[in-house]
Motif scaffolding. Structure first.
Motif, PDB file in Angstrom:
ATOM      1  N   LEU A  38       0.740  -1.218  -0.611  1.00 53.99           N
ATOM      2  CA  LEU A  38      -0.228  -0.035  -0.368  1.00 53.99           C
ATOM      3  C   LEU A  38       0.625   1.697  -0.053  1.00 53.99           C
ATOM      4  N   GLY A  39       1.846   0.980   0.365  1.00 52.53           N
ATOM      5  CA  GLY A  39       2.532   3.006   0.502  1.00 52.53           C
ATOM      6  C   GLY A  39       2.213   3.807   1.284  1.00 52.53           C
ATOM      7  N   THR A  40       2.064   4.772   0.822  1.00 53.93           N
ATOM      8  CA  THR A  40       2.044   5.610   1.287  1.00 53.93           C
ATOM      9  C   THR A  40       0.241   6.192   1.049  1.00 53.93           C
ATOM     10  N   LEU A  41      -0.382   4.986   0.790  1.00 54.95           N
ATOM     11  CA  LEU A  41      -1.569   4.840   0.913  1.00 54.95           C
ATOM     12  C   LEU A  41      -1.807   4.129   2.824  1.00 54.95           C
ATOM     13  N   ASN A  42      -1.409   4.052   3.065  1.00 56.39           N
ATOM     14  CA  ASN A  42      -1.279   2.977   4.479  1.00 56.39           C
ATOM     15  C   ASN A  42      -1.270   4.440   5.945  1.00 56.39           C
ATOM     16  N   LEU A  43      -0.862   5.433   5.407  1.00 52.20           N
ATOM     17  CA  LEU A  43      -1.549   7.342   5.576  1.00 52.20           C
ATOM     18  C   LEU A  43      -2.717   7.462   5.617  1.00 52.20           C
ATOM     19  N   LEU A  44      -3.386   6.617   5.082  1.00 52.93           N
ATOM     20  CA  LEU A  44      -4.839   7.181   5.152  1.00 52.93           C
ATOM     21  C   LEU A  44      -5.803   6.265   6.216  1.00 52.93           C
ATOM     22  N   THR A  45      -5.361   6.117   7.410  1.00 51.07           N
ATOM     23  CA  THR A  45      -6.038   5.796   8.731  1.00 51.07           C
ATOM     24  C   THR A  45      -7.471   6.149   8.679  1.00 51.07           C
ATOM     25  N   THR A  46      -8.262   5.164   9.554  1.00 46.87           N
ATOM     26  CA  THR A  46      -9.219   5.452   9.811  1.00 46.87           C
ATOM     27  C   THR A  46      -9.523   7.512  10.671  1.00 46.87           C
ATOM     28  N   ASP A  47      -8.781   7.641  11.350  1.00 48.21           N
ATOM     29  CA  ASP A  47      -8.658   8.784  11.924  1.00 48.21           C
ATOM     30  C   ASP A  47      -8.258   9.908  10.837  1.00 48.21           C
ATOM     31  N   VAL A  48      -7.712  10.024   9.814  1.00 50.01           N
ATOM     32  CA  VAL A  48      -7.805  10.332   8.821  1.00 50.01           C
ATOM     33  C   VAL A  48      -8.713  10.724   7.950  1.00 50.01           C
ATOM     34  N   VAL A  49      -9.247  10.034   7.392  1.00 53.98           N
ATOM     35  CA  VAL A  49     -10.947   9.634   6.288  1.00 53.98           C
ATOM     36  C   VAL A  49     -11.513  10.554   7.733  1.00 53.98           C
ATOM     37  N   ARG A  50     -12.306  10.159   8.796  1.00 49.95           N
ATOM     38  CA  ARG A  50     -13.130  10.959   9.536  1.00 49.95           C
ATOM     39  C   ARG A  50     -12.853  12.439   9.743  1.00 49.95           C
ATOM     40  N   ARG A  51     -11.371  12.563   9.432  1.00 51.00           N
ATOM     41  CA  ARG A  51     -10.670  14.138   9.678  1.00 51.00           C
ATOM     42  C   ARG A  51     -11.774  15.228   8.393  1.00 51.00           C
ATOM     43  N   ALA A  52     -11.576  14.560   7.102  1.00 57.23           N
ATOM     44  CA  ALA A  52     -11.066  14.372   5.742  1.00 57.23           C
ATOM     45  C   ALA A  52     -12.980  14.921   5.424  1.00 57.23           C
ATOM     46  N   ALA A  53     -14.288  13.916   6.493  1.00 53.99           N
ATOM     47  CA  ALA A  53     -15.334  13.663   6.181  1.00 53.99           C
ATOM     48  C   ALA A  53     -15.354  15.168   6.897  1.00 53.99           C
ATOM     49  N   LYS A  54     -14.722  16.031   7.481  1.00 55.11           N
ATOM     50  CA  LYS A  54     -15.612  16.766   7.742  1.00 55.11           C
ATOM     51  C   LYS A  54     -15.230  18.019   6.866  1.00 55.11           C
ATOM     52  N   GLU A  55     -14.562  17.834   6.092  1.00 60.03           N
ATOM     53  CA  GLU A  55     -14.567  19.215   4.674  1.00 60.03           C
ATOM     54  C   GLU A  55     -15.984  19.538   3.911  1.00 60.03           C
ATOM     55  N   VAL A  56     -17.036  18.073   4.479  1.00 56.13           N
ATOM     56  CA  VAL A  56     -18.203  18.489   3.796  1.00 56.13           C
ATOM     57  C   VAL A  56     -18.967  19.086   4.218  1.00 56.13           C
ATOM     58  N   VAL A  57     -19.392  19.847   3.560  1.00 52.81           N
ATOM     59  CA  VAL A  57     -20.490  21.355   4.154  1.00 52.81           C
ATOM     60  C   VAL A  57     -22.158  21.116   3.299  1.00 52.81           C
ATOM     61  N   ASN A  58     -21.521  21.077   1.876  1.00 47.96           N
ATOM     62  CA  ASN A  58     -23.240  21.694   1.270  1.00 47.96           C
ATOM     63  C   ASN A  58     -23.364  20.448   0.715  1.00 47.96           C
ATOM     64  N   GLY A  59     -22.787  18.788   0.426  1.00 45.96           N
ATOM     65  CA  GLY A  59     -22.594  18.235  -0.248  1.00 45.96           C
ATOM     66  C   GLY A  59     -22.386  17.387  -2.148  1.00 45.96           C
ATOM     67  N   GLU A  60     -21.840  18.561  -2.676  1.00 50.36           N
ATOM     68  CA  GLU A  60     -21.830  19.319  -4.101  1.00 50.36           C
ATOM     69  C   GLU A  60     -20.535  18.253  -4.261  1.00 50.36           C
ATOM     70  N   THR A  61     -20.669  17.659  -5.803  1.00 49.00           N
ATOM     71  CA  THR A  61     -19.777  16.838  -5.817  1.00 49.00           C
ATOM     72  C   THR A  61     -19.305  17.280  -7.405  1.00 49.00           C
ATOM     73  N   ILE A  62     -18.000  16.630  -7.619  1.00 48.03           N
ATOM     74  CA  ILE A  62     -17.584  17.657  -8.515  1.00 48.03           C
ATOM     75  C   ILE A  62     -16.655  16.573  -9.272  1.00 48.03           C
TER      76      ILE A  62
END
Length: 325
Positions: A38-62
């Protein structure tokens, strides 16, 4: 998995690479285990993903993917363009696609580009491991698909910055973007990186390509030397990528780094990123709508989700990538 708070402490300094004297330059083989794929994808821990989810405000997708047939001829003449065939069954329809996985937007996986001197891939995987008589899926793209590339995305809009600086750029030449300019964009946008970020850099390659006539687009792909703009592969730039602990990088160019690489560090970014660190490189991403959205919102971070194709032993894959605001 390592919690986000301890990621920086668990990673060696760039000056400590390679981790073994016999390993290739700047490689981090064994950091996540000798059998890690997995290499650097090991950095994508559950903590990292949960924190990223906080970026979602209005749900718009691009979506960040070019059409599979965007290129009349992919930028390497040996790569076939997308062929789409509809099968009429009378009561329903099926379709079949014949594509080169690098023929449009894609991730370079860990089987793509080895260290050129030793021909070794991430964690010492060899060409014999990949293409020998015994079936072997080591370092295949299926690892990215099963993990997914999900975290916080960060866009650096170098192209908009360069236009304001009146920088003249020929996107189809080996125009090198130095780290100093990247850092100016970081400063202007007020970006602060977090370990596990997925970095996207806009160079303006896509609109430059779309401005060409169909004949010029075909001619571009058939050049004897496939030159394109991109990041300068200096030691400082490679060190900067390591120090910021990116999980993956991508751009709208056909190689991320200026290509062919001048290798000012002795090896290219492709060698170090893919085969040294196990870090996927995204190429030909469509960042145009994303740049407009980020400028409108006044923020350059978002949740990023990418699910590559699950091809056991695959080399590359369309990204299936989306930015979520």
């Amino acid at each position: 998995m390592v919690p986000i708070k301890s990621l920086e402490k668990s990673r060696p300094k760039f000056s400590e690479l390679p981790l073994a004297p016999t390993d290739p330059p700047a490689s981090a083989w064994g950091l996540w285990g000798d059998q890690d794929e997995l290499g650097t994808l090991n950095l994508l821990t559950t903590d990292v993903v949960r924190r990223a989810a906080k970026e979602v405000v209005n749900g718009e997708t691009i979506p960040l993917n070019l059409p599979l047939d965007e290129f009349i001829q992919p930028m390497n003449p040996l790569r076939k363009p997308c062929s789409h065939h509809i099968i009429v069954k009378g009561h329903a329809n099926d379709d079949e696609l014949d594509i080169n996985t690098q023929g449009s937007s894609h991730w370079d996986g860990l089987r793509h580009y080895p260290y050129q001197e030793s021909l070794e891939y991430y964690n010492g995987v060899t060409q014999e491991d990949i293409s020998g008589e015994e079936l072997n899926f080591k370092a295949g793209i299926q690892n990215l698909a099963e993990k997914t590339i999900t975290g916080r995305g960060v866009l650096l809009d170098w192209f908009s910055w360069a236009q304001k600086q009146d920088i003249d750029i020929d996107h189809f030449s080996r125009h090198e973007i130095p780290l100093e300019q990247v850092l100016e964009v970081v400063k202007e946008q007020g970006v602060e990186f977090i370990p596990g970020d997925i970095l996207l850099i806009r160079t303006g390659w896509i609109p430059a390509y779309r401005a060409l006539s169909p004949a010029a687009q075909v001619a571009l792909s058939r050049r004897a030397i496939r030159t394109s703009c991109g990041i300068q592969a200096s030691e400082a730039a490679i060190r900067w990528h390591w120090d910021n602990a990116f999980a993956a990088v991508a751009s709208d160019t056909v190689a991320y780094e200026a290509w062919p690489s001048t290798k000012p560090y002795g090896v290219s970014m492709h060698e170090v990123f893919l085969s040294g660190w196990g870090m996927p490189i995204g190429e030909s991403f469509d960042l145009e709508k994303l740049a407009v959205k980020c400028q409108k919102e006044g923020r350059w971070t978002f949740m990023f989700v990418s699910v590559p194709l699950n091809i056991p032993g695959g080399v590359a894959s369309p990204p299936g990538a989306v930015a979520i605001f």
